[in-house]
Structures are given as C-alpha cells and as structure tokens.
Design a protein around this motif. Structure first.
Motif, PDB file in Angstrom:
ATOM      1  N   SER A   1      -5.428   5.561  -7.375  1.00 18.07           N
ATOM      2  CA  SER A   1      -7.179   5.647  -7.386  1.00 18.07           C
ATOM      3  C   SER A   1      -7.507   4.333  -7.945  1.00 18.07           C
ATOM      4  O   SER A   1      -8.489   3.832  -7.640  1.00 18.07           O
ATOM      5  CB  SER A   1      -7.439   6.806  -8.293  1.00 18.07           C
ATOM      6  N   GLN A   2      -6.714   3.650  -8.758  1.00 21.77           N
ATOM      7  CA  GLN A   2      -7.256   2.446  -9.231  1.00 21.77           C
ATOM      8  C   GLN A   2      -7.341   1.469  -8.281  1.00 21.77           C
ATOM      9  O   GLN A   2      -8.079   0.380  -8.429  1.00 21.77           O
ATOM     10  CB  GLN A   2      -6.463   2.083 -10.649  1.00 21.77           C
ATOM     11  N   HIS A   3      -6.661   1.359  -7.161  1.00 20.19           N
ATOM     12  CA  HIS A   3      -6.539   0.540  -5.911  1.00 20.19           C
ATOM     13  C   HIS A   3      -7.705   1.032  -5.007  1.00 20.19           C
ATOM     14  O   HIS A   3      -7.912   0.118  -3.781  1.00 20.19           O
ATOM     15  CB  HIS A   3      -5.087   0.386  -5.470  1.00 20.19           C
ATOM     16  N   HIS A   4      -8.217   2.035  -5.079  1.00 20.80           N
ATOM     17  CA  HIS A   4      -9.344   2.440  -3.988  1.00 20.80           C
ATOM     18  C   HIS A   4     -10.553   2.510  -4.677  1.00 20.80           C
ATOM     19  O   HIS A   4     -10.963   2.863  -5.477  1.00 20.80           O
ATOM     20  CB  HIS A   4      -8.960   3.834  -3.711  1.00 20.80           C
ATOM     21  N   PRO A   5     -11.663   2.280  -3.563  1.00 17.82           N
ATOM     22  CA  PRO A   5     -13.128   2.267  -3.856  1.00 17.82           C
ATOM     23  C   PRO A   5     -13.573   3.726  -4.095  1.00 17.82           C
ATOM     24  O   PRO A   5     -12.805   4.673  -3.347  1.00 17.82           O
ATOM     25  CB  PRO A   5     -13.759   1.534  -2.730  1.00 17.82           C
ATOM     26  N   TRP A   6     -14.828   3.654  -4.509  1.00 17.95           N
ATOM     27  CA  TRP A   6     -15.370   5.094  -4.825  1.00 17.95           C
ATOM     28  C   TRP A   6     -15.488   6.087  -3.569  1.00 17.95           C
ATOM     29  O   TRP A   6     -15.085   7.226  -3.771  1.00 17.95           O
ATOM     30  CB  TRP A   6     -16.695   4.968  -5.466  1.00 17.95           C
ATOM     31  N   VAL A   7     -15.489   5.531  -2.489  1.00 17.26           N
ATOM     32  CA  VAL A   7     -15.589   6.495  -1.315  1.00 17.26           C
ATOM     33  C   VAL A   7     -14.653   7.107  -1.026  1.00 17.26           C
ATOM     34  O   VAL A   7     -14.281   8.107  -0.606  1.00 17.26           O
ATOM     35  CB  VAL A   7     -16.519   5.530  -0.051  1.00 17.26           C
ATOM     36  N   ILE A   8     -13.630   6.118  -1.104  1.00 20.42           N
ATOM     37  CA  ILE A   8     -11.964   6.775  -0.731  1.00 20.42           C
ATOM     38  C   ILE A   8     -11.605   7.892  -1.783  1.00 20.42           C
ATOM     39  O   ILE A   8     -11.164   8.963  -1.636  1.00 20.42           O
ATOM     40  CB  ILE A   8     -10.949   5.944  -0.497  1.00 20.42           C
ATOM     41  N   ARG A   9     -11.981   7.501  -2.997  1.00 18.07           N
ATOM     42  CA  ARG A   9     -11.663   8.391  -4.066  1.00 18.07           C
ATOM     43  C   ARG A   9     -12.248   9.696  -4.159  1.00 18.07           C
ATOM     44  O   ARG A   9     -11.961  10.610  -4.357  1.00 18.07           O
ATOM     45  CB  ARG A   9     -11.917   7.890  -5.541  1.00 18.07           C
ATOM     46  N   SER A  10     -13.700   9.854  -3.463  1.00 23.40           N
ATOM     47  CA  SER A  10     -14.181  11.000  -3.571  1.00 23.40           C
ATOM     48  C   SER A  10     -13.830  11.629  -2.348  1.00 23.40           C
ATOM     49  O   SER A  10     -13.545  12.901  -2.357  1.00 23.40           O
ATOM     50  CB  SER A  10     -15.650  10.703  -3.426  1.00 23.40           C
ATOM     51  N   ALA A  11     -13.545  11.036  -1.015  1.00 21.76           N
ATOM     52  CA  ALA A  11     -12.901  11.680   0.062  1.00 21.76           C
ATOM     53  C   ALA A  11     -11.595  12.313  -0.282  1.00 21.76           C
ATOM     54  O   ALA A  11     -11.170  13.461   0.040  1.00 21.76           O
ATOM     55  CB  ALA A  11     -12.644  10.751   1.165  1.00 21.76           C
ATOM     56  N   ALA A  12     -10.749  11.519  -1.236  1.00 26.01           N
ATOM     57  CA  ALA A  12      -9.382  12.154  -1.561  1.00 26.01           C
ATOM     58  C   ALA A  12      -9.561  13.276  -2.360  1.00 26.01           C
ATOM     59  O   ALA A  12      -8.929  14.408  -2.029  1.00 26.01           O
ATOM     60  CB  ALA A  12      -8.738  11.024  -2.248  1.00 26.01           C
ATOM     61  N   GLY A  13     -10.567  13.232  -3.419  1.00 22.43           N
ATOM     62  CA  GLY A  13     -10.891  14.449  -3.934  1.00 22.43           C
ATOM     63  C   GLY A  13     -11.164  15.518  -3.524  1.00 22.43           C
ATOM     64  O   GLY A  13     -10.654  16.766  -3.746  1.00 22.43           O
ATOM     65  N   LEU A  14     -11.916  15.517  -2.242  1.00 18.08           N
ATOM     66  CA  LEU A  14     -12.381  16.739  -1.547  1.00 18.08           C
ATOM     67  C   LEU A  14     -11.158  17.186  -0.799  1.00 18.08           C
ATOM     68  O   LEU A  14     -10.750  18.361  -0.783  1.00 18.08           O
ATOM     69  CB  LEU A  14     -13.272  16.295  -0.459  1.00 18.08           C
ATOM     70  N   ALA A  15     -10.201  16.354  -0.336  1.00 23.24           N
ATOM     71  CA  ALA A  15      -9.072  16.708   0.267  1.00 23.24           C
ATOM     72  C   ALA A  15      -8.156  17.363  -0.451  1.00 23.24           C
ATOM     73  O   ALA A  15      -7.540  18.473   0.040  1.00 23.24           O
ATOM     74  CB  ALA A  15      -8.444  15.580   1.099  1.00 23.24           C
ATOM     75  N   PHE A  16      -7.991  16.886  -1.792  1.00 25.77           N
ATOM     76  CA  PHE A  16      -6.943  17.627  -2.666  1.00 25.77           C
ATOM     77  C   PHE A  16      -7.215  18.987  -2.740  1.00 25.77           C
ATOM     78  O   PHE A  16      -6.419  19.927  -2.927  1.00 25.77           O
ATOM     79  CB  PHE A  16      -7.003  16.835  -3.952  1.00 25.77           C
ATOM     80  N   ARG A  17      -8.564  19.503  -3.015  1.00 22.23           N
ATOM     81  CA  ARG A  17      -8.889  20.756  -3.108  1.00 22.23           C
ATOM     82  C   ARG A  17      -8.405  21.743  -2.151  1.00 22.23           C
ATOM     83  O   ARG A  17      -8.563  22.753  -2.133  1.00 22.23           O
ATOM     84  CB  ARG A  17     -10.424  20.785  -3.169  1.00 22.23           C
TER      85      ARG A  17
ATOM     86  N   ARG B   1       0.867  -1.208  -0.028  1.00 17.63           N
ATOM     87  CA  ARG B   1       0.073   0.072   0.060  1.00 17.63           C
ATOM     88  C   ARG B   1       0.842   1.277  -0.078  1.00 17.63           C
ATOM     89  O   ARG B   1       0.513   2.149  -0.631  1.00 17.63           O
ATOM     90  CB  ARG B   1      -1.055   0.018   1.367  1.00 17.63           C
ATOM     91  N   LEU B   2       2.145   1.293   1.002  1.00 14.92           N
ATOM     92  CA  LEU B   2       2.762   2.445   0.834  1.00 14.92           C
ATOM     93  C   LEU B   2       3.554   2.367  -0.522  1.00 14.92           C
ATOM     94  O   LEU B   2       3.826   3.669  -1.048  1.00 14.92           O
ATOM     95  CB  LEU B   2       3.804   2.328   2.148  1.00 14.92           C
ATOM     96  N   HIS B   3       4.165   1.404  -1.040  1.00 13.35           N
ATOM     97  CA  HIS B   3       4.644   1.301  -2.286  1.00 13.35           C
ATOM     98  C   HIS B   3       3.910   2.120  -3.466  1.00 13.35           C
ATOM     99  O   HIS B   3       4.373   2.832  -4.054  1.00 13.35           O
ATOM    100  CB  HIS B   3       5.230  -0.264  -2.546  1.00 13.35           C
ATOM    101  N   ARG B   4       2.597   1.566  -3.334  1.00 15.75           N
ATOM    102  CA  ARG B   4       1.695   2.293  -4.418  1.00 15.75           C
ATOM    103  C   ARG B   4       1.661   3.799  -4.126  1.00 15.75           C
ATOM    104  O   ARG B   4       1.456   4.444  -5.255  1.00 15.75           O
ATOM    105  CB  ARG B   4       0.204   1.690  -4.423  1.00 15.75           C
TER     106      ARG B   4
END
Ligand code: 1Q0
Length: 212
Positions: A145-161, A110-113
């Motif tokens: 992102s290809q290793h993360h489910p939708w819910v994490i992808r969207s939380a990450a998207g919010l954080a990036f902003r 996970r850290l490697h990715r």
C-alpha cells in the motif's frame, strides 16, 4: 501447467526458480506468477484490475526474455547486471523488446513488492490469524500500500471485502480439504520468503528498490 489453479504448482514453480547458487531464474518466476493469476481470475471480476496489471507486467518480462537480448534475462541476477551495464534500468528506450521506457528491473520490482504482500497474507491464513479479507488488508497495509496512490488503495480495499471466508478460500487452492491446504500453505511461505529475500538483497545492493 493446467488451466485450473493449483497452489502446489505455484510453490513448485517458485522453488524451481531458485538455483543451487541462489540465482532466480526468470522463466520459472514468471510461471509462478502465471499460476497466481489463475487464482486471481477464479476469485471473480472484482479482481480483474489486479490480474490485468500482473498479466501486463508478465508479458513485458516474457517479451524481454524472448527478445534478441533474451539470454541476459535468464535470471534476475543477469537481468540486473545487463540493464545496469546498458543504462536501461531507469527505463531507457529498449527498441529490441518494444517495451519503450519500461525496464525489466522496474517491472519485476512491482511483482517483487507484491510477493511480500503474498508472503504476509499466506502466513496469516496458514496460522489462522483472521479472516481472508482482514488478513489481506492487513498484509497490504504492511507492504504494497505504501507504493500505491489513494485511488488504487481504495479500489483494493473494496476488492478485499469480496474475498471468500476461510474454508471456501482454502478449497479454492486445490490442495485438498482445508487442513491439508493449510499444510501446503505453510510450506509455501518459506519458499516465497526465500525468493523475496534474495531479490530484496539483490535490488538493495544495486540501489534499485525505488525505481520509478
Ligand atoms: C486476493 C486478492 C489479491 C490482492 C492483491 C493485493 C494488491 C492489491 C492492489 C493491486 C492494484 C493493482 C492495480 C495496478 C497497480 C499498479 O499501479 C502497480 C504499480 O505498477 P506501475 O506500473 O503503475 O508502477 N502494480 C502493482 O503494484 C502490482 C500489484 C500486483 C498485485 C498482485 C497480486 C497477486 C495476487 C495473487 C492472488 C493470490 C491469492 C492468494 C490466495 C491464497 C489464499 C489462502
């Protein structure tokens, strides 16, 4: 290591993790990640869910390294060899470390990715290819992102902003004024790249890149 984040310290830790024979020492690898956690923490509470996950993974690795089988966790190479031989790689019970169902190999994967994300992101920032939020989400979509489910992808998207603009961001690296910080960043990318490539080849050789 000081309490304050320093990009140079992170680079030094990852550089020191590489042996002459291109083994990667786990202690220094973990130390590099600890430095990154400091940066994440200094970015504010929006990034707390990310840093919590990293801290969690680091403590699994530290407990394996500090446990009775710790000598096998000297390097990524010795960890892979030991966990493969002992049938632990898929996350079999590891009564010794108390990390039941969690192997060092899957944890480090996970850290490697995430290291790939970091390499892409920092490369983009150092070449001034866009703002940190844009580059961060671009790097994310090309890697983690290809290793993360939708819910994490969207939380990450919010954080990036919530990431700061370029210059304040560069100042947070504690590597001098922005032009100097960019230089240090430019030096970080190949080091991260080398650690990433060696790990990728090791995991690929042993068919470990998709560990659940
Ligand atoms: C600066 C913003 C950081 C953005 C990091 C990108 C990743 C975002 C997504 C992370 C979601 C974390 C929540 C949990 C995810 C886990 O499910 C997942 C899988 O683990 P498991 O056990 O459930 O199978 N975990 C992971 O994928 C690990 C994710 C680690 C992310 C590590 C990010 C490290 C960030 C370091 C800060 C560096 C900022 C550099 C700034 C340089 C500036 C010019």
């Amino acid at each position: 290591m000081s309490e304050e984040f320093s990009l140079q310290e992170v680079i030094d830790s990852f550089r020191l993790s590489l042996s002459d024979s291109k083994e990667i020492f786990l202690d220094q690898y973990v130390e590099g990640w600890r430095g990154l956690v400091k940066l994440l923490n200094s970015l504010g509470s929006v990034f707390g869910f990310i840093s919590k996950d990293v801290v969690n993974k680091l403590s699994i690795l530290v407990s394996l390294r500090g446990g009775p089988e710790g000598a096998h966790y000297l390097s990524l190479q010795s960890m892979v060899q030991y966990e493969l031989q002992s049938g632990l790689v898929e996350g079999g019970d590891n009564p010794v470390s108390g990390t039941r169902g969690v192997s060092g190999c899957r944890t480090l994967l996970r850290l490697h990715r995430a290291l790939r994300w970091l390499q892409l992101f920092l490369g983009g920032v150092s070449r001034d290819e866009g703002t940190p939020p844009t580059l961060c989400s671009l790097a994310y979509s090309q890697s983690l992102s290809q290793h993360h489910p939708w819910v994490i992808r969207s939380a990450a998207g919010l954080a990036f902003r919530m990431l700061p603009p370029r210059d304040p961001f560069l100042r947070m690296l504690n590597a001098g004024e922005p032009p100097q910080a960019v230089e240090v960043l430019g030096g970080a990318v190949p080091v991260l790249g080398e650690v990433y490539t060696i790990t990728e080849e090791l995991y690929s050789k042993h068919d470990l890149l998709n560990l659940p």
